[in-house]
Design an enzyme around this catalytic site. Structure first.
Site, mmCIF file in Angstrom:
data_model
loop_
_atom_site.group_PDB
_atom_site.id
_atom_site.type_symbol
_atom_site.label_atom_id
_atom_site.label_comp_id
_atom_site.label_asym_id
_atom_site.label_seq_id
_atom_site.Cartn_x
_atom_site.Cartn_y
_atom_site.Cartn_z
ATOM 1 N N ASP A 11 -3.816 -12.837 -0.782
ATOM 2 C CA ASP A 11 -3.421 -11.490 -1.194
ATOM 3 C C ASP A 11 -2.003 -11.251 -0.688
ATOM 4 O O ASP A 11 -1.504 -11.994 0.158
ATOM 5 C CB ASP A 11 -4.381 -10.441 -0.597
ATOM 6 N N SER A 12 -1.396 -10.182 -1.167
ATOM 7 C CA SER A 12 -0.071 -9.823 -0.673
ATOM 8 C C SER A 12 -0.139 -9.336 0.776
ATOM 9 O O SER A 12 0.884 -9.234 1.424
ATOM 10 C CB SER A 12 0.532 -8.737 -1.565
ATOM 11 N N GLY A 44 3.367 -5.057 -5.678
ATOM 12 C CA GLY A 44 3.124 -4.153 -6.813
ATOM 13 C C GLY A 44 4.349 -3.493 -7.406
ATOM 14 O O GLY A 44 4.271 -2.861 -8.452
ATOM 15 N N CYS A 74 -5.263 -10.625 -4.990
ATOM 16 C CA CYS A 74 -4.238 -9.626 -5.330
ATOM 17 C C CYS A 74 -4.217 -9.393 -6.848
ATOM 18 O O CYS A 74 -3.987 -10.330 -7.625
ATOM 19 C CB CYS A 74 -2.877 -10.150 -4.865
ATOM 20 N N ASN A 75 -4.445 -8.167 -7.245
ATOM 21 C CA ASN A 75 -4.457 -7.836 -8.679
ATOM 22 C C ASN A 75 -3.087 -8.065 -9.310
ATOM 23 O O ASN A 75 -2.991 -8.520 -10.448
ATOM 24 C CB ASN A 75 -4.847 -6.368 -8.883
ATOM 25 N N THR A 76 -2.023 -7.746 -8.571
ATOM 26 C CA THR A 76 -0.676 -7.898 -9.130
ATOM 27 C C THR A 76 -0.379 -9.383 -9.386
ATOM 28 O O THR A 76 0.088 -9.761 -10.463
ATOM 29 C CB THR A 76 0.374 -7.284 -8.168
ATOM 30 N N GLU A 158 -3.863 1.729 3.878
ATOM 31 C CA GLU A 158 -3.353 1.017 5.066
ATOM 32 C C GLU A 158 -3.398 1.914 6.308
ATOM 33 O O GLU A 158 -3.635 1.459 7.407
ATOM 34 C CB GLU A 158 -1.904 0.578 4.839
ATOM 35 N N CYS A 189 -6.851 -2.667 -7.884
ATOM 36 C CA CYS A 189 -5.936 -2.969 -6.779
ATOM 37 C C CYS A 189 -6.809 -3.195 -5.544
ATOM 38 O O CYS A 189 -7.791 -2.465 -5.337
ATOM 39 C CB CYS A 189 -4.977 -1.806 -6.566
ATOM 40 N N THR A 190 -6.419 -4.180 -4.758
ATOM 41 C CA THR A 190 -7.226 -4.549 -3.587
ATOM 42 C C THR A 190 -7.547 -3.394 -2.652
ATOM 43 O O THR A 190 -8.597 -3.361 -2.027
ATOM 44 C CB THR A 190 -6.445 -5.592 -2.761
ATOM 45 N N HIS A 191 -6.594 -2.442 -2.539
ATOM 46 C CA HIS A 191 -6.762 -1.372 -1.544
ATOM 47 C C HIS A 191 -7.677 -0.240 -1.994
ATOM 48 O O HIS A 191 -8.163 0.520 -1.167
ATOM 49 C CB HIS A 191 -5.404 -0.769 -1.198
HETATM 50 N N1 DGL Z 1 -2.620 -6.520 -3.356
HETATM 51 C C1 DGL Z 1 -1.941 -5.649 -4.297
HETATM 52 C C2 DGL Z 1 -2.780 -5.557 -5.576
HETATM 53 O O1 DGL Z 1 -3.983 -5.723 -5.572
HETATM 54 C C3 DGL Z 1 -1.694 -4.261 -3.734
HETATM 55 C C4 DGL Z 1 -0.632 -4.222 -2.659
HETATM 56 C C5 DGL Z 1 0.734 -4.688 -3.140
HETATM 57 O O2 DGL Z 1 1.418 -3.949 -3.895
HETATM 58 O O3 DGL Z 1 1.108 -5.786 -2.790
HETATM 59 O O4 DGL Z 1 -2.233 -5.324 -6.625
#
Ligand code: DGL
Length: 287
Positions: A11-12, A44, A74-76, A158, A189-191
Protein backbone atom coordinates in the site's frame (compact mmCIF):
# COMPACT_ATOMS: atom_id res chain seq x y z
CA UNK A 1 5.58 -22.79 -6.59
CA UNK A 2 6.14 -23.32 -2.88
CA UNK A 3 2.80 -23.05 -1.02
CA UNK A 4 4.54 -22.06 2.22
CA UNK A 5 5.75 -18.75 0.73
CA UNK A 6 3.98 -15.67 2.11
CA UNK A 7 1.49 -13.48 0.26
CA UNK A 8 2.85 -10.00 -0.51
CA UNK A 9 0.72 -6.92 0.13
CA UNK A 10 1.62 -3.34 -0.61
CA UNK A 11 0.00 0.00 0.00
CA UNK A 12 1.06 3.62 -0.17
CA UNK A 13 1.22 3.59 3.64
CA UNK A 14 -0.75 2.39 6.63
CA UNK A 15 -4.24 2.28 5.06
CA UNK A 16 -3.59 -1.13 3.47
CA UNK A 17 -3.65 -2.60 6.95
CA UNK A 18 -7.44 -2.76 6.51
CA UNK A 19 -6.80 -5.16 3.60
CA UNK A 20 -4.18 -7.08 5.63
CA UNK A 21 -6.76 -7.48 8.43
CA UNK A 22 -9.34 -8.90 5.99
CA UNK A 23 -6.78 -11.28 4.41
CA UNK A 24 -5.58 -12.41 7.83
CA UNK A 25 -9.13 -13.12 8.95
CA UNK A 26 -10.11 -15.12 5.85
CA UNK A 27 -6.76 -16.92 5.39
CA UNK A 28 -5.51 -17.91 8.85
CA UNK A 29 -3.09 -20.50 7.43
CA UNK A 30 -1.21 -17.95 5.35
CA UNK A 31 1.75 -15.72 6.22
CA UNK A 32 1.94 -12.15 4.91
CA UNK A 33 4.67 -9.71 4.03
CA UNK A 34 3.43 -6.11 3.95
CA UNK A 35 5.12 -3.08 2.47
CA UNK A 36 3.84 0.42 3.30
CA UNK A 37 5.44 3.12 1.14
CA UNK A 38 5.24 5.67 3.95
CA UNK A 39 8.02 7.83 2.45
CA UNK A 40 6.01 8.55 -0.70
CA UNK A 41 2.39 8.55 0.53
CA UNK A 42 -0.09 9.87 -0.65
CA UNK A 43 -0.47 8.27 -4.08
CA UNK A 44 -4.00 9.59 -4.49
CA UNK A 45 -2.93 12.99 -5.83
CA UNK A 46 -0.03 11.81 -8.03
CA UNK A 47 0.25 11.28 -11.79
CA UNK A 48 -0.09 8.01 -13.66
CA UNK A 49 3.65 7.83 -14.44
CA UNK A 50 4.64 8.39 -10.80
CA UNK A 51 2.14 5.89 -9.38
CA UNK A 52 3.27 3.30 -11.94
CA UNK A 53 6.91 3.79 -10.99
CA UNK A 54 6.25 3.55 -7.26
CA UNK A 55 3.99 0.52 -7.69
CA UNK A 56 6.52 -1.39 -9.81
CA UNK A 57 9.33 -0.65 -7.32
CA UNK A 58 7.16 -1.89 -4.45
CA UNK A 59 6.11 -5.00 -6.37
CA UNK A 60 9.72 -5.86 -7.29
CA UNK A 61 10.86 -5.37 -3.70
CA UNK A 62 8.25 -7.86 -2.44
CA UNK A 63 8.87 -10.32 -5.29
CA UNK A 64 12.59 -10.31 -4.42
CA UNK A 65 11.68 -11.40 -0.89
CA UNK A 66 9.90 -14.50 -2.21
CA UNK A 67 6.10 -14.33 -2.33
CA UNK A 68 3.59 -16.63 -4.03
CA UNK A 69 1.02 -13.93 -4.87
CA UNK A 70 0.85 -10.14 -4.75
CA UNK A 71 -2.15 -8.23 -3.44
CA UNK A 72 -2.18 -4.54 -4.31
CA UNK A 73 -4.08 -3.09 -1.35
CA UNK A 74 -3.81 0.51 -2.55
CA UNK A 75 -6.83 1.44 -4.66
CA UNK A 76 -4.91 4.19 -6.46
CA UNK A 77 -2.08 1.83 -7.47
CA UNK A 78 -4.68 -0.81 -8.39
CA UNK A 79 -6.55 1.67 -10.60
CA UNK A 80 -3.50 3.13 -12.34
CA UNK A 81 -0.69 0.61 -12.35
CA UNK A 82 -1.99 -2.94 -12.84
CA UNK A 83 -0.64 -3.41 -16.42
CA UNK A 84 2.79 -2.08 -15.34
CA UNK A 85 2.91 -4.36 -12.27
CA UNK A 86 1.78 -7.41 -14.25
CA UNK A 87 4.45 -6.90 -16.85
CA UNK A 88 7.13 -6.59 -14.14
CA UNK A 89 6.24 -9.80 -12.22
CA UNK A 90 5.92 -13.49 -12.97
CA UNK A 91 3.38 -14.25 -10.23
CA UNK A 92 -0.38 -13.67 -9.85
CA UNK A 93 -1.29 -10.08 -9.01
CA UNK A 94 -4.65 -9.29 -7.39
CA UNK A 95 -5.91 -5.71 -7.17
CA UNK A 96 -8.85 -4.37 -5.17
CA UNK A 97 -10.87 -2.73 -7.97
CA UNK A 98 -12.41 -5.82 -9.65
CA UNK A 99 -13.40 -7.57 -6.40
CA UNK A 100 -14.93 -4.34 -5.01
CA UNK A 101 -16.84 -3.70 -8.23
CA UNK A 102 -18.15 -7.29 -8.49
CA UNK A 103 -19.22 -7.29 -4.83
CA UNK A 104 -21.13 -4.03 -5.40
CA UNK A 105 -23.01 -5.44 -8.39
CA UNK A 106 -23.81 -8.69 -6.54
CA UNK A 107 -25.09 -6.89 -3.43
CA UNK A 108 -27.14 -4.49 -5.48
CA UNK A 109 -28.96 -7.23 -7.32
CA UNK A 110 -30.05 -8.51 -3.94
CA UNK A 111 -31.06 -5.01 -2.78
CA UNK A 112 -33.33 -3.49 -5.45
CA UNK A 113 -35.11 -0.29 -4.30
CA UNK A 114 -35.86 3.16 -5.69
CA UNK A 115 -32.39 4.68 -5.72
CA UNK A 116 -30.71 3.53 -8.86
CA UNK A 117 -27.00 4.22 -8.73
CA UNK A 118 -23.85 2.59 -7.41
CA UNK A 119 -21.64 5.15 -5.68
CA UNK A 120 -17.86 4.90 -5.44
CA UNK A 121 -15.80 7.06 -3.08
CA UNK A 122 -12.03 7.12 -3.59
CA UNK A 123 -8.96 9.31 -4.02
CA UNK A 124 -8.77 11.94 -6.78
CA UNK A 125 -6.48 9.80 -8.96
CA UNK A 126 -8.67 6.70 -8.60
CA UNK A 127 -11.80 8.69 -9.52
CA UNK A 128 -10.03 10.33 -12.48
CA UNK A 129 -8.93 6.94 -13.81
CA UNK A 130 -12.55 5.76 -14.09
CA UNK A 131 -11.33 2.25 -13.18
CA UNK A 132 -14.22 1.50 -10.79
CA UNK A 133 -16.84 2.64 -13.30
CA UNK A 134 -15.25 0.43 -15.97
CA UNK A 135 -15.09 -2.59 -13.64
CA UNK A 136 -18.69 -2.12 -12.45
CA UNK A 137 -19.93 -1.81 -16.05
CA UNK A 138 -17.99 -4.96 -16.95
CA UNK A 139 -19.99 -6.81 -14.28
CA UNK A 140 -23.26 -5.05 -15.17
CA UNK A 141 -23.31 -3.05 -18.42
CA UNK A 142 -26.52 -1.25 -17.38
CA UNK A 143 -25.23 -0.04 -14.03
CA UNK A 144 -25.35 3.69 -13.33
CA UNK A 145 -22.24 4.76 -11.43
CA UNK A 146 -21.40 7.95 -9.59
CA UNK A 147 -17.81 8.45 -8.40
CA UNK A 148 -16.72 11.01 -5.81
CA UNK A 149 -13.27 11.95 -4.52
CA UNK A 150 -13.12 12.36 -0.73
CA UNK A 151 -9.43 13.22 -0.16
CA UNK A 152 -9.76 14.53 3.42
CA UNK A 153 -11.01 11.13 4.63
CA UNK A 154 -7.44 9.79 4.39
CA UNK A 155 -6.08 12.31 6.91
CA UNK A 156 -9.08 11.90 9.22
CA UNK A 157 -8.54 8.13 9.31
CA UNK A 158 -4.80 8.60 9.93
CA UNK A 159 -5.60 10.90 12.86
CA UNK A 160 -7.93 8.26 14.28
CA UNK A 161 -10.84 10.71 14.00
CA UNK A 162 -13.22 7.92 13.11
CA UNK A 163 -16.35 9.63 14.39
CA UNK A 164 -16.12 13.17 15.70
CA UNK A 165 -17.74 16.51 14.86
CA UNK A 166 -15.19 17.44 12.17
CA UNK A 167 -15.45 14.04 10.47
CA UNK A 168 -19.26 14.18 10.51
CA UNK A 169 -19.25 17.68 8.94
CA UNK A 170 -16.77 16.67 6.22
CA UNK A 171 -18.72 13.47 5.49
CA UNK A 172 -21.92 15.50 5.18
CA UNK A 173 -20.22 17.92 2.76
CA UNK A 174 -18.86 15.12 0.56
CA UNK A 175 -21.79 12.72 0.67
CA UNK A 176 -25.10 14.49 1.42
CA UNK A 177 -26.28 14.53 -2.20
CA UNK A 178 -25.53 10.80 -2.62
CA UNK A 179 -28.23 9.97 -0.04
CA UNK A 180 -31.03 10.27 -2.57
CA UNK A 181 -29.10 8.64 -5.43
CA UNK A 182 -27.21 5.49 -4.39
CA UNK A 183 -28.35 2.16 -2.99
CA UNK A 184 -24.78 0.81 -2.78
CA UNK A 185 -21.55 2.62 -1.99
CA UNK A 186 -18.06 1.23 -2.62
CA UNK A 187 -15.38 2.28 -0.11
CA UNK A 188 -12.76 2.56 -2.86
CA UNK A 189 -9.82 3.65 -0.70
CA UNK A 190 -7.86 1.73 1.91
CA UNK A 191 -8.59 4.26 4.66
CA UNK A 192 -12.34 4.57 4.29
CA UNK A 193 -13.36 1.37 6.16
CA UNK A 194 -11.97 3.10 9.27
CA UNK A 195 -14.67 5.78 8.87
CA UNK A 196 -17.32 3.20 8.00
CA UNK A 197 -19.79 4.12 10.77
CA UNK A 198 -19.87 7.82 10.03
CA UNK A 199 -20.10 7.17 6.26
CA UNK A 200 -22.99 4.75 6.84
CA UNK A 201 -24.92 7.21 8.98
CA UNK A 202 -24.33 10.03 6.47
CA UNK A 203 -25.60 8.16 3.40
CA UNK A 204 -28.33 6.29 5.28
CA UNK A 205 -28.48 3.00 7.16
CA UNK A 206 -30.12 1.19 4.22
CA UNK A 207 -27.26 1.85 1.77
CA UNK A 208 -25.04 -1.22 1.23
CA UNK A 209 -21.44 -0.33 1.98
CA UNK A 210 -18.87 -2.41 0.08
CA UNK A 211 -15.41 -2.80 1.58
CA UNK A 212 -13.10 -3.52 -1.39
CA UNK A 213 -10.49 -5.05 0.93
CA UNK A 214 -12.98 -7.53 2.31
CA UNK A 215 -14.16 -8.46 -1.21
CA UNK A 216 -10.53 -8.87 -2.30
CA UNK A 217 -9.73 -11.24 0.59
CA UNK A 218 -12.55 -13.53 -0.53
CA UNK A 219 -11.29 -13.52 -4.14
CA UNK A 220 -7.70 -14.20 -3.01
CA UNK A 221 -8.98 -17.19 -1.05
CA UNK A 222 -10.63 -18.72 -4.14
CA UNK A 223 -7.67 -17.90 -6.39
CA UNK A 224 -5.21 -19.62 -4.03
CA UNK A 225 -7.41 -22.71 -4.04
CA UNK A 226 -7.81 -22.65 -7.83
CA UNK A 227 -4.04 -22.36 -8.34
CA UNK A 228 -3.24 -25.04 -5.73
CA UNK A 229 -1.32 -22.43 -3.74
CA UNK A 230 -3.31 -22.44 -0.48
CA UNK A 231 -1.54 -23.61 2.68
CA UNK A 232 -3.58 -26.45 4.09
CA UNK A 233 -2.34 -26.23 7.67
CA UNK A 234 -1.25 -23.40 9.99
CA UNK A 235 2.36 -22.20 9.72
CA UNK A 236 4.70 -24.32 11.86
CA UNK A 237 4.77 -23.36 15.50
CA UNK A 238 1.71 -21.13 15.33
CA UNK A 239 -0.79 -21.95 18.03
CA UNK A 240 -3.36 -19.39 17.08
CA UNK A 241 -2.68 -16.66 14.55
CA UNK A 242 -2.83 -13.11 15.88
CA UNK A 243 -2.81 -9.91 13.82
CA UNK A 244 0.79 -8.62 13.53
CA UNK A 245 2.34 -11.73 15.12
CA UNK A 246 5.92 -12.65 14.22
CA UNK A 247 4.84 -14.82 11.27
CA UNK A 248 3.98 -11.68 9.35
CA UNK A 249 6.69 -9.28 8.27
CA UNK A 250 6.14 -5.54 7.82
CA UNK A 251 8.33 -3.13 5.88
CA UNK A 252 7.98 0.63 5.56
CA UNK A 253 9.96 3.12 3.52
CA UNK A 254 9.98 5.74 6.32
CA UNK A 255 8.82 6.55 9.86
CA UNK A 256 8.53 3.02 11.27
CA UNK A 257 7.60 4.35 14.72
CA UNK A 258 4.63 6.24 13.38
CA UNK A 259 3.53 3.21 11.34
CA UNK A 260 3.62 1.08 14.48
CA UNK A 261 1.50 3.60 16.40
CA UNK A 262 -1.12 3.90 13.66
CA UNK A 263 -1.13 0.10 13.18
CA UNK A 264 -1.89 -0.29 16.86
CA UNK A 265 -4.84 2.08 16.52
CA UNK A 266 -6.17 0.35 13.36
CA UNK A 267 -5.55 -3.25 14.38
CA UNK A 268 -5.16 -3.23 18.15
CA UNK A 269 -1.61 -4.61 17.82
CA UNK A 270 1.85 -3.37 16.84
CA UNK A 271 3.77 -5.38 14.21
CA UNK A 272 6.29 -7.70 15.91
CA UNK A 273 8.56 -7.62 12.87
CA UNK A 274 8.86 -4.14 11.36
CA UNK A 275 11.78 -2.77 9.35
CA UNK A 276 12.48 0.44 7.46
CA UNK A 277 13.82 -0.13 3.93
CA UNK A 278 14.45 1.65 0.65
CA UNK A 279 12.64 0.04 -2.25
CA UNK A 280 14.06 2.18 -5.03
CA UNK A 281 17.52 1.45 -6.37
CA UNK A 282 19.44 -1.05 -4.24
CA UNK A 283 17.26 -2.58 -1.50
CA UNK A 284 18.95 -1.76 1.72
CA UNK A 285 18.06 -1.42 5.35
CA UNK A 286 17.85 2.13 6.68
CA UNK A 287 17.92 1.08 10.29
N1 DGL B 1 -3.89 3.85 -0.31
C1 DGL B 1 -4.56 4.90 -1.04
C2 DGL B 1 -5.75 4.30 -1.79
O1 DGL B 1 -6.32 3.30 -1.41
C3 DGL B 1 -5.03 6.03 -0.14
C4 DGL B 1 -3.90 6.88 0.41
C5 DGL B 1 -3.09 7.57 -0.68
O2 DGL B 1 -3.57 8.55 -1.30
O3 DGL B 1 -1.99 7.13 -0.92
O4 DGL B 1 -6.14 4.83 -2.80
Amino acid sequence: MNTSLPIGIFDSGVGGLTVYRALHEHLPNERFVYLGDTARVPYGTKSLATVERYAVENARFLAAHGIKMLVVACNTASALALPAIRSALQIDVVVVIGPGARAAVAKRKQAGGLRTQIGVIATESTVQSGAYTAAIRKADPDALVIERACPLFVQLAEEGWADNEVTRTIAETYLADLRSKVDTLVLGCTHYPILRDVIQRTVGEDVNLIDSGEATALEVKSLLKERGLARLSPPTGALERQLCDDLDHFYVTDAAERFARVAERFLGAKPSRLEAVEVWGEDRLKS
